[in-house]
Scaffold this motif. Sequence first.
Motif, PDB file in Angstrom:
ATOM      1  N   ILE A 149       0.860  -1.228   0.137  1.00  0.00           N
ATOM      2  CA  ILE A 149       0.120   0.204  -0.103  1.00  0.00           C
ATOM      3  C   ILE A 149       0.933   1.222  -0.107  1.00  0.00           C
ATOM      4  CG2 ILE A 149      -1.518   1.362   1.128  1.00  0.00           C
ATOM      5  CD1 ILE A 149      -2.885  -1.309   2.511  1.00  0.00           C
ATOM      6  N   GLU A 150       1.818   1.115   0.811  1.00  0.00           N
ATOM      7  CA  GLU A 150       2.723   2.343   0.872  1.00  0.00           C
ATOM      8  C   GLU A 150       3.605   2.540  -0.444  1.00  0.00           C
ATOM      9  OE1 GLU A 150       5.554   1.664   4.134  1.00  0.00           O
ATOM     10  OE2 GLU A 150       3.935   2.162   5.633  1.00  0.00           O
ATOM     11  N   ASN A 151       3.949   1.302  -1.164  1.00  0.00           N
ATOM     12  CA  ASN A 151       4.527   1.618  -2.327  1.00  0.00           C
ATOM     13  C   ASN A 151       3.610   2.057  -3.647  1.00  0.00           C
ATOM     14  OD1 ASN A 151       7.179   0.835  -1.937  1.00  0.00           O
ATOM     15  ND2 ASN A 151       6.703  -1.323  -2.318  1.00  0.00           N
ATOM     16  N   ILE A 152       2.297   1.828  -3.413  1.00  0.00           N
ATOM     17  CA  ILE A 152       1.103   2.239  -4.324  1.00  0.00           C
ATOM     18  C   ILE A 152       1.264   3.776  -3.979  1.00  0.00           C
ATOM     19  CG2 ILE A 152      -1.245   2.384  -5.001  1.00  0.00           C
ATOM     20  CD1 ILE A 152      -1.244  -0.762  -4.454  1.00  0.00           C
ATOM     21  N   ASP A 153       1.118   4.229  -2.949  1.00  0.00           N
ATOM     22  CA  ASP A 153       0.911   5.885  -2.621  1.00  0.00           C
ATOM     23  C   ASP A 153       2.190   6.076  -3.067  1.00  0.00           C
ATOM     24  OD1 ASP A 153      -1.515   5.754  -1.599  1.00  0.00           O
ATOM     25  OD2 ASP A 153      -0.898   5.647   0.635  1.00  0.00           O
ATOM     26  N   ARG A 154       3.243   5.881  -2.785  1.00  0.00           N
ATOM     27  CA  ARG A 154       4.250   6.507  -3.353  1.00  0.00           C
ATOM     28  C   ARG A 154       4.694   6.522  -4.921  1.00  0.00           C
ATOM     29  NH1 ARG A 154       8.827   3.197   0.203  1.00  0.00           N
ATOM     30  NH2 ARG A 154       8.161   3.899   2.426  1.00  0.00           N
ATOM     31  N   LYS A 156       2.068   6.649  -6.961  1.00  0.00           N
ATOM     32  CA  LYS A 156       1.112   7.450  -7.199  1.00  0.00           C
ATOM     33  C   LYS A 156       1.491   9.304  -6.993  1.00  0.00           C
ATOM     34  CE  LYS A 156      -3.469   5.174  -6.410  1.00  0.00           C
ATOM     35  NZ  LYS A 156      -4.655   5.338  -5.818  1.00  0.00           N
ATOM     36  N   ARG A 157       2.203   9.351  -5.895  1.00  0.00           N
ATOM     37  CA  ARG A 157       2.674  10.649  -5.755  1.00  0.00           C
ATOM     38  C   ARG A 157       3.839  10.916  -6.746  1.00  0.00           C
ATOM     39  NH1 ARG A 157       3.898   9.778   0.517  1.00  0.00           N
ATOM     40  NH2 ARG A 157       1.648   9.580   1.224  1.00  0.00           N
ATOM     41  N   ASN A 160       2.181  11.888  -9.973  1.00  0.00           N
ATOM     42  CA  ASN A 160       1.480  13.335  -9.829  1.00  0.00           C
ATOM     43  C   ASN A 160       2.707  14.405  -9.840  1.00  0.00           C
ATOM     44  OD1 ASN A 160      -0.957  12.385  -9.661  1.00  0.00           O
ATOM     45  ND2 ASN A 160      -0.946  12.517  -7.233  1.00  0.00           N
TER      46      ASN A 160
END
Length: 163
Positions: A149-154, A156-157, A160
Amino acid sequence: MKHYDYIEWLLYKNKMLTKEKLDEMEQHLFNCDTCMEIFLTLIDEEEVRSAGKFVTNNFTSNVIEKMPKLKIVKHKKKQKKKIFNYQFGYYVAVASVTIILTFGGFYTDLVDIVPKLSASIKVPNKSTNIIANFSDSIVDSTSSFLFSIENIDRNKRRKNIER
């Protein structure tokens, strides 16, 4: 042993039972402390006072005088001596066996053999702890899930930021 309850003892006290039942309960009363306690709770102050009229002041001394003189029996010393002799005999037997084993070299050989035996013994692998392994797998799965989940968030950031 059948015990009688409070009501049965009350009926016994007031003599409201058959002669056979009264005799049976009286015999039971001689042998059972529990029922004796129940029966004694039924005796009230009035009965104690009325019984005092029949018992004379020197009742206790009269009973003691009529009792036969009892002989005081001393313990025999022979019994203690026998016990001592048996214990001493066991001690001598054990000491004799120990001396024989010592002179025969048993203890010396034992000191030499024990290290060899302990080296030749194989210790089996410890059995796996299923509960600990299960909890470890849950922790690992949870950690990898959170990490993903953290990797997915990273990711996406980063996307962006790159745009």
